[in-house]
Design an enzyme around this catalytic site. Sequence first.
Site, PDB file in Angstrom:
ATOM      1  N   SER A  37       0.823  -1.213   0.000  1.00 44.09           N
ATOM      2  CA  SER A  37       0.000   0.000   0.000  1.00 44.09           C
ATOM      3  C   SER A  37       0.850   1.253   0.000  1.00 44.09           C
ATOM      4  O   SER A  37       0.338   2.362   0.081  1.00 44.09           O
ATOM      5  CB  SER A  37      -0.917   0.005   1.228  1.00 44.09           C
ATOM      6  OG  SER A  37      -0.156  -0.119   2.409  1.00 44.09           O
ATOM      7  N   ASN A 124      -2.042  -2.200  13.415  1.00 39.98           N
ATOM      8  CA  ASN A 124      -3.493  -1.971  13.352  1.00 39.98           C
ATOM      9  C   ASN A 124      -3.907  -0.693  14.083  1.00 39.98           C
ATOM     10  O   ASN A 124      -4.701   0.095  13.569  1.00 39.98           O
ATOM     11  CB  ASN A 124      -4.238  -3.180  13.926  1.00 39.98           C
ATOM     12  CG  ASN A 124      -3.992  -4.441  13.121  1.00 39.98           C
ATOM     13  OD1 ASN A 124      -3.428  -4.365  12.020  1.00 39.98           O
ATOM     14  ND2 ASN A 124      -4.390  -5.589  13.644  1.00 39.98           N
ATOM     15  N   HIS A 170     -38.403  25.933 -10.629  1.00 39.48           N
ATOM     16  CA  HIS A 170     -38.466  25.068 -11.825  1.00 39.48           C
ATOM     17  C   HIS A 170     -37.642  25.661 -12.979  1.00 39.48           C
ATOM     18  O   HIS A 170     -37.914  25.379 -14.140  1.00 39.48           O
ATOM     19  CB  HIS A 170     -39.907  24.866 -12.296  1.00 39.48           C
ATOM     20  CG  HIS A 170     -40.866  24.526 -11.198  1.00 39.48           C
ATOM     21  ND1 HIS A 170     -41.209  23.249 -10.859  1.00 39.48           N
ATOM     22  CD2 HIS A 170     -41.522  25.327 -10.310  1.00 39.48           C
ATOM     23  CE1 HIS A 170     -42.060  23.260  -9.844  1.00 39.48           C
ATOM     24  NE2 HIS A 170     -42.251  24.514  -9.472  1.00 39.48           N
ATOM     25  N   SER A 291     -11.597  27.301 -26.990  1.00 41.85           N
ATOM     26  CA  SER A 291     -11.869  26.082 -27.726  1.00 41.85           C
ATOM     27  C   SER A 291     -10.781  25.928 -28.777  1.00 41.85           C
ATOM     28  O   SER A 291     -10.310  26.912 -29.343  1.00 41.85           O
ATOM     29  CB  SER A 291     -13.232  26.184 -28.403  1.00 41.85           C
ATOM     30  OG  SER A 291     -13.294  25.302 -29.514  1.00 41.85           O
ATOM     31  N   LYS A 297     -15.033  31.003 -28.569  1.00 39.97           N
ATOM     32  CA  LYS A 297     -15.540  30.395 -27.332  1.00 39.97           C
ATOM     33  C   LYS A 297     -14.832  30.861 -26.071  1.00 39.97           C
ATOM     34  O   LYS A 297     -13.632  31.098 -26.056  1.00 39.97           O
ATOM     35  CB  LYS A 297     -15.409  28.859 -27.399  1.00 39.97           C
ATOM     36  CG  LYS A 297     -16.400  28.173 -28.297  1.00 39.97           C
ATOM     37  CD  LYS A 297     -17.860  28.358 -27.900  1.00 39.97           C
ATOM     38  CE  LYS A 297     -18.270  27.504 -26.712  1.00 39.97           C
ATOM     39  NZ  LYS A 297     -18.285  26.071 -27.018  1.00 39.97           N
ATOM     40  N   ASN A 299     -15.173  29.152 -22.363  1.00 42.93           N
ATOM     41  CA  ASN A 299     -15.859  28.076 -21.655  1.00 42.93           C
ATOM     42  C   ASN A 299     -15.588  28.126 -20.150  1.00 42.93           C
ATOM     43  O   ASN A 299     -14.468  28.403 -19.729  1.00 42.93           O
ATOM     44  CB  ASN A 299     -15.403  26.718 -22.207  1.00 42.93           C
ATOM     45  CG  ASN A 299     -15.813  26.525 -23.651  1.00 42.93           C
ATOM     46  OD1 ASN A 299     -16.860  27.026 -24.063  1.00 42.93           O
ATOM     47  ND2 ASN A 299     -14.997  25.818 -24.409  1.00 42.93           N
ATOM     48  N   GLU A 304     -17.713  23.684 -14.667  1.00 46.74           N
ATOM     49  CA  GLU A 304     -18.217  22.381 -15.109  1.00 46.74           C
ATOM     50  C   GLU A 304     -17.545  21.244 -14.345  1.00 46.74           C
ATOM     51  O   GLU A 304     -18.190  20.251 -13.973  1.00 46.74           O
ATOM     52  CB  GLU A 304     -17.968  22.198 -16.611  1.00 46.74           C
ATOM     53  CG  GLU A 304     -18.741  23.178 -17.473  1.00 46.74           C
ATOM     54  CD  GLU A 304     -18.221  23.157 -18.899  1.00 46.74           C
ATOM     55  OE1 GLU A 304     -18.704  22.336 -19.686  1.00 46.74           O
ATOM     56  OE2 GLU A 304     -17.333  23.960 -19.226  1.00 46.74           O
ATOM     57  N   TYR A 331      -9.584  -6.045  13.003  1.00 45.22           N
ATOM     58  CA  TYR A 331      -8.950  -5.583  11.767  1.00 45.22           C
ATOM     59  C   TYR A 331      -8.975  -6.668  10.693  1.00 45.22           C
ATOM     60  O   TYR A 331      -8.721  -7.833  10.970  1.00 45.22           O
ATOM     61  CB  TYR A 331      -7.494  -5.165  12.047  1.00 45.22           C
ATOM     62  CG  TYR A 331      -6.764  -4.721  10.789  1.00 45.22           C
ATOM     63  CD1 TYR A 331      -6.841  -3.407  10.361  1.00 45.22           C
ATOM     64  CD2 TYR A 331      -6.039  -5.625  10.016  1.00 45.22           C
ATOM     65  CE1 TYR A 331      -6.204  -2.994   9.197  1.00 45.22           C
ATOM     66  CE2 TYR A 331      -5.390  -5.222   8.851  1.00 45.22           C
ATOM     67  CZ  TYR A 331      -5.474  -3.911   8.449  1.00 45.22           C
ATOM     68  OH  TYR A 331      -4.849  -3.504   7.305  1.00 45.22           O
ATOM     69  N   GLN A 336      -7.268  -1.780   4.495  1.00 44.56           N
ATOM     70  CA  GLN A 336      -6.193  -1.048   3.822  1.00 44.56           C
ATOM     71  C   GLN A 336      -6.719  -0.276   2.605  1.00 44.56           C
ATOM     72  O   GLN A 336      -6.109   0.681   2.159  1.00 44.56           O
ATOM     73  CB  GLN A 336      -5.111  -2.042   3.389  1.00 44.56           C
ATOM     74  CG  GLN A 336      -3.971  -1.425   2.602  1.00 44.56           C
ATOM     75  CD  GLN A 336      -2.796  -2.372   2.495  1.00 44.56           C
ATOM     76  OE1 GLN A 336      -2.060  -2.553   3.446  1.00 44.56           O
ATOM     77  NE2 GLN A 336      -2.638  -3.013   1.349  1.00 44.56           N
ATOM     78  N   LYS A 339      -7.821   4.133   2.303  1.00 51.82           N
ATOM     79  CA  LYS A 339      -7.131   5.419   2.160  1.00 51.82           C
ATOM     80  C   LYS A 339      -7.276   6.045   0.772  1.00 51.82           C
ATOM     81  O   LYS A 339      -7.507   7.252   0.666  1.00 51.82           O
ATOM     82  CB  LYS A 339      -5.657   5.266   2.522  1.00 51.82           C
ATOM     83  CG  LYS A 339      -5.473   5.123   4.013  1.00 51.82           C
ATOM     84  CD  LYS A 339      -4.148   4.539   4.380  1.00 51.82           C
ATOM     85  CE  LYS A 339      -4.293   3.574   5.521  1.00 51.82           C
ATOM     86  NZ  LYS A 339      -4.849   2.244   5.136  1.00 51.82           N
TER      87      LYS A 339
HETATM   88  N1  ARG Z   1      -1.049  -1.149   5.584  1.00 48.69           N
HETATM   89  C1  ARG Z   1      -2.019  -1.586   6.537  1.00 48.69           C
HETATM   90  C2  ARG Z   1      -3.333  -0.806   6.362  1.00 48.69           C
HETATM   91  O1  ARG Z   1      -3.325   0.194   5.776  1.00 48.69           O
HETATM   92  C3  ARG Z   1      -1.520  -1.412   7.917  1.00 48.69           C
HETATM   93  C4  ARG Z   1      -2.086  -2.360   8.895  1.00 48.69           C
HETATM   94  C5  ARG Z   1      -1.601  -3.719   8.584  1.00 48.69           C
HETATM   95  N2  ARG Z   1      -1.964  -4.659   9.588  1.00 48.69           N
HETATM   96  C6  ARG Z   1      -1.843  -5.952   9.410  1.00 48.69           C
HETATM   97  N3  ARG Z   1      -2.225  -6.684  10.388  1.00 48.69           N
HETATM   98  N4  ARG Z   1      -1.328  -6.474   8.337  1.00 48.69           N
HETATM   99  O2  ARG Z   1      -4.364  -1.214   6.822  1.00 48.69           O
END
Ligand code: ARG
Length: 475
Positions: A37, A124, A170, A291, A297, A299, A304, A331, A336, A339
């Site tokens: 991640s 976690n 309306h 444009s 134009k 715009n 928009e 968890y 993950q 985000k």
């Molecule tokens: N990269 C993980 C997340 O965003 C962090 C937590 C990972 N925990 C685990 N038990 N593998 O959730």
Amino acid sequence: MTADHRSGQPTQAAANSLWGGRFEDGPSAVMEAINASIDIDKRLAEEDIAGSIAHAGMLAECGVISKKDAEEILRGLNQVRDEIRAGDFAWSRALEDVHMNVESRLKAVIGEPAGRLHTGRSRNDQVATDFRLWLRGACDRIDTALGLYQAALVAQAEKHADTVMPGFTHLQTAQPISLGHHLLCYVETAQRDRGRFADARRRMNESPLGAAALAGTAFPINRDMTAKALGFDRPMGNSLDAVSARDFALETLAAASIAAVNLSRLAEEIVFWTSRRFGFARLSDAWSTGSSIMPQKRNPDAAELVRAKPGRITGSLMGLLMVVKGLPLAYSKDLQEDKAPVFQAIDDLELAIAAMTGMAGDLVFDKAVLEAAAGEAYSDATDVADWLVRELEMPFREAHHVAGSAVKAAEHKDLFLSELPLEDFQAIEPRIDSRIYSVLSARASMESRTSYGGTAPVRVKEQIDAWRKRLGGDA
Ligand code: ARG
């Protein structure tokens, strides 16, 4: 990635040095690709390091690690933070996420004491802490940005408290209103948006840190201490909740979705106000695009795009709702995936607010066009009915009917109501006299609506004063 991630073959990597004690081999390339991640959560680096600094300090205070080790950890974390800030940090996908990237670098910088940092915590509670800190900061930035947006609207409203424009229902011309009144509507809306972010912030501002993996820890930690150090109101009371709750993110995304939808409404109005068919307003070159084929134009692309943003932002809300739905405690790695939608939605919203603030200040309105449009389409018909009620004590329903007949007569002769001869009014209702003409203009109509919250410029100016006080320095 160390191998073609489509191959499914093991990478050349050895088992993960931070958790790989029971592992012999590294992950397959696909495993690494789906698991990592870091490309997304490296945005949490500042918060991650702040959390670690608070945790290490607390561990030393509580005698869980030595003061000397804590000092080393602190020194190392500061160095890692500087490297990251300087863009001088080699992020590794093999190390999965921001937490392990930072910890691994810390180990390279300070050696053995780095291994003591993770005592009494888990990734976690760490990630939940980082994410709350990040979103809290986002709520604060959005609050400030919405305040500036409101200030830009109030400034325009002040210029146009006396400018008459058509009010629509309306999207049909309804009654004349003050342009300032129209703009202040969006100031009210934005204030409620700020309230929603403030509510979300207040509820999210509790510390998950020290909940560890899910059950708490046997080490004699002090969660109040880390909560306080990180500016949280208190530690969360249930360790399972601390690591598994994501409603704080959902709630913020809901606030972001509503805010984006609210912005899209003014954005849409800017689109048609600046269309030549309306000609109500003009955006400067700074907020217009050309444009590639039609040289004439101009715009309103930014408006928009703000109108379009709810697509992405509510998409983020729906996406995260689906990730969290049905997840058992505590968890799960599913979390993950929380985000990316949040970062995207917040980025989009901040950009949308900035664009709306810029356009709100940039718009130049054409008062003559607005006033002419305000007088079209028999927008003063209600004023005829109101006059009949007031002066002839006619029941409103009957007055409505009489005024409707007057509109029909005027329409037939292609005249404004103000141009309809008195005989024509009297043919419909003999008691009508020449005083009727005093209410037959868009401006008179606007000025007459003095009820609290109404569009009369006297009321609008009171509201502007109130907003100026409320917004303080911004307005
Ligand atoms: N990269 C993980 C997340 O965003 C962090 C937590 C990972 N925990 C685990 N038990 N593998 O959730």
